[in-house]
Design an enzyme around this catalytic site. Structure first.
Site, mmCIF file in Angstrom:
data_model
loop_
_atom_site.group_PDB
_atom_site.id
_atom_site.type_symbol
_atom_site.label_atom_id
_atom_site.label_comp_id
_atom_site.label_asym_id
_atom_site.label_seq_id
_atom_site.Cartn_x
_atom_site.Cartn_y
_atom_site.Cartn_z
ATOM 1 N N HIS A 207 0.854 -1.198 0.000
ATOM 2 C CA HIS A 207 0.000 0.000 0.000
ATOM 3 C C HIS A 207 0.888 1.247 0.000
ATOM 4 C CE1 HIS A 207 -3.229 2.690 0.482
ATOM 5 N NE2 HIS A 207 -3.900 2.116 1.454
ATOM 6 N N HIS A 210 -2.540 6.987 -0.926
ATOM 7 C CA HIS A 210 -3.502 7.607 -0.001
ATOM 8 C C HIS A 210 -2.942 8.267 1.244
ATOM 9 C CE1 HIS A 210 -6.744 4.822 -1.926
ATOM 10 N NE2 HIS A 210 -6.434 5.862 -2.671
ATOM 11 N N TYR A 212 -0.527 7.429 3.325
ATOM 12 C CA TYR A 212 -0.003 6.623 4.431
ATOM 13 C C TYR A 212 1.537 6.595 4.376
ATOM 14 C CZ TYR A 212 -4.903 5.638 5.029
ATOM 15 O OH TYR A 212 -6.257 5.796 5.226
HETATM 16 C C1 LIG Z 1 -15.163 1.947 2.612
HETATM 17 C C2 LIG Z 1 -13.886 2.183 1.868
HETATM 18 C C3 LIG Z 1 -12.724 1.628 2.338
HETATM 19 C C4 LIG Z 1 -11.524 1.780 1.639
HETATM 20 N N1 LIG Z 1 -10.396 1.154 2.087
HETATM 21 C C5 LIG Z 1 -9.263 1.179 1.354
HETATM 22 C C6 LIG Z 1 -8.133 0.403 1.732
HETATM 23 O O1 LIG Z 1 -8.152 -0.335 2.722
HETATM 24 N N2 LIG Z 1 -7.035 0.475 0.954
HETATM 25 C C7 LIG Z 1 -6.972 1.271 -0.160
HETATM 26 O O2 LIG Z 1 -5.933 1.304 -0.833
HETATM 27 N N3 LIG Z 1 -8.047 1.979 -0.562
HETATM 28 C C8 LIG Z 1 -9.181 1.933 0.151
HETATM 29 N N4 LIG Z 1 -10.295 2.608 -0.292
HETATM 30 C C9 LIG Z 1 -10.290 3.211 -1.631
HETATM 31 C C10 LIG Z 1 -10.858 2.207 -2.644
HETATM 32 O O3 LIG Z 1 -10.011 1.079 -2.795
HETATM 33 C C11 LIG Z 1 -11.058 2.845 -4.047
HETATM 34 O O4 LIG Z 1 -9.829 3.260 -4.564
HETATM 35 C C12 LIG Z 1 -12.021 4.029 -3.955
HETATM 36 O O5 LIG Z 1 -13.212 3.659 -3.280
HETATM 37 C C13 LIG Z 1 -12.382 4.542 -5.345
HETATM 38 O O6 LIG Z 1 -12.944 3.509 -6.114
HETATM 39 P P1 LIG Z 1 -14.542 3.411 -6.352
HETATM 40 O O7 LIG Z 1 -14.963 4.693 -6.994
HETATM 41 O O8 LIG Z 1 -14.683 2.216 -7.269
HETATM 42 O O9 LIG Z 1 -15.181 3.216 -5.023
HETATM 43 C C14 LIG Z 1 -11.491 2.529 0.434
HETATM 44 C C15 LIG Z 1 -12.672 3.120 -0.021
HETATM 45 C C16 LIG Z 1 -13.860 2.952 0.676
HETATM 46 C C17 LIG Z 1 -15.117 3.560 0.128
#
Ligand SMILES: Cc1cc2nc3c(=O)[nH]c(=O)nc-3n(C[C@H](O)[C@H](O)[C@H](O)COP(=O)(O)O)c2cc1C
Length: 393
Positions: A207, A210, A212
């Site tokens: 990872h 974002h 981190y």
């Molecule tokens: C509830 C939630 C939890 C997420 N947890 C993570 C995570 O653990 N790791 C990560 O890299 N991104 C995380 N994300 C980002 C998602 O992986 C994804 O990149 C983001 O939701 C955009 O994609 P989407 O438009 O298809 O939802 C999270 C997003 C949401 C909504």
């Protein structure tokens, strides 16, 4: 099923009728190809389609230990030959910044992951663990002995509204890692990857996105170091690449992916030249031959909202030698377009997959989608908002 019925009918009729039926069958226009539902070879993994479960933190791993209810959650979202990326998973006891996120640094955690991984494998899925350290996106309450969170910097992060829109997250001022401490953190990622293999995962996603810890080294808005891990682009990428190297040496580059979000600025973690950063990273990753690079779209500059932007991941997609995965605000239509136009090999879906456990089937049939409920993204219920989203039938 339709083909099977036609075959049965043909077997039950005489020769001239057979000829007529086969002429009729031949006259049918071929079913349109759905790009997202075509196979893709990702290194040694034969994927049957290109719809990936994005990593999604669900905060239901009480005490940082994955729970049995995750068996159902992940197996619901598994298809034969489909790729799933598990929720962000801590590499050590300093890696946490949110309640009840899972870890993979103790044997208890490894054992708890095993039945979850088995559930995915029993249905023929391919499962990667996303290994994670939050760095300064934390506070003393999450840290062993109430110590300060670690980071590339000692610059504090201002309190922020959590993505549930309600809670305000408070962060403690971080402690800047000394240069001689960095190999220990690299080693924590290596051990986490080894543990992920022990738990049965097919690979790990580092990872690096974002805001981190890894991103805190990559981005010049945060990284203010003067040692060999700060300053130039090469120096800022060193920590990420040392982790890639250590993890690849441990489990094999053919089982290693990475997630990057050069354009995002969550957690006050932006970069003055994201395109150069993204390109430098993918070109460096090519040297290690890792199996995939997973990038978050520039339009996801802020959490969960799509923005208009002239930026594109295309230069990075073109420069990377392995499988490329994109994520961020994709619908069925623009996912198909991304694959058809060779903008990406695979498309990861977050919120749509969370709310539609049978997303590949729905995309195949172009069926209506369940709406996601943001209020239950991070609640602790083991069913509501987790395993109770309805299937098509
Ligand atoms: C509830 C939630 C939890 C997420 N947890 C993570 C995570 O653990 N790791 C990560 O890299 N991104 C995380 N994300 C980002 C998602 O992986 C994804 O990149 C983001 O939701 C955009 O994609 P989407 O438009 O298809 O939802 C999270 C997003 C949401 C909504």
């Amino acid at each position: 099923m339709a083909c099977y019925r036609l075959f049965q009918t043909i077997n039950n009729v005489n020769h001239s009728e057979t000829k007529r039926i086969s002429v009729m069958a031949a006259a049918q226009p071929p079913a349109p190809v759905i790009p997202l539902l075509t196979p893709h070879k990702m290194g040694k993994f034969e994927l049957s389609h290109r719809i990936v479960l994005a990593p999604l933190t669900r905060q239901r791993s009480f005490g940082n230990v994955p729970q049995p209810h995750a068996i159902l959650y992940y197996s619901q979202r598994t298809t034969k030959g489909g790729l799933l990326i598990a929720e962000a998973t801590g590499v050590s006891d300093t890696a946490q910044g949110y309640p009840d996120t899972p870890g993979i640094w103790t044997m208890e955690q490894v054992e708890a992951w095993k039945p979850i991984v088995d559930g995915v494998h029993d249905k023929g899925g391919i499962f990667f663990s996303q290994i994670w350290h939050v760095g300064r996106v934390s506070n003393e309450g999450f840290q062993p002995n109430g110590q300060a969170p670690i980071s590339s910097t000692d610059k504090p992060l201002t309190p922020q509204r959590r993505s549930n829109g309600i809670d305000i997250a408070e962060f403690s001022p971080p402690r800047r890692l000394r240069t001689d401490e960095i190999p220990q953190i690299v080693n924590d990622f290596r051990i986490a990857a080894k543990n992920a293999m022990e738990a049965g995962f097919d690979g790990v996603e580092i990872h690096g996105a974002h805001g981190y810890l890894i991103d805190q080294f990559l981005k010049d808005q945060v990284n203010d170091r003067t040692d060999r891990y700060g300053g130039s682009l090469e120096n800022r990428c060193r920590f990420a690449l040392e982790i890639v190297e250590a993890v690849s040496n441990e489990i094999g580059a053919d089982r290693v992916g990475i997630r990057l979000s050069p354009f995002a600025n969550y957690g006050e973690c932006g970069d003055s030249n994201p395109e150069a950063l993204g390109l430098y990273m993918v070109e460096s990753l090519n040297k290690y031959g890792i199996v995939y690079c997973h990038m978050v779209e520039p339009r996801m500059k802020t959490l969960a909202e799509k923005l208009e932007t002239p930026h594109s991941l295309l230069p990075m997609r073109k420069a990377f030698n392995g499988t490329f995965i994109v994520a961020g605000g994709y619908s069925r239509e623009d996912g198909n377009k991304a694959v058809a136009e060779d903008y990406s090999d695979l498309v990861a879906y977050g919120r749509l997959f969370l709310a539609n456990p049978d997303l590949p089937k729905r995309f195949e049939l172009d069926a209506p989608l369940n709406k996601y409920n943001r209020d239950t993204f991070y609640t602790s219920d083991s069913v509501i908002g987790y395993t109770d989203y309805p299937f098509l039938d």
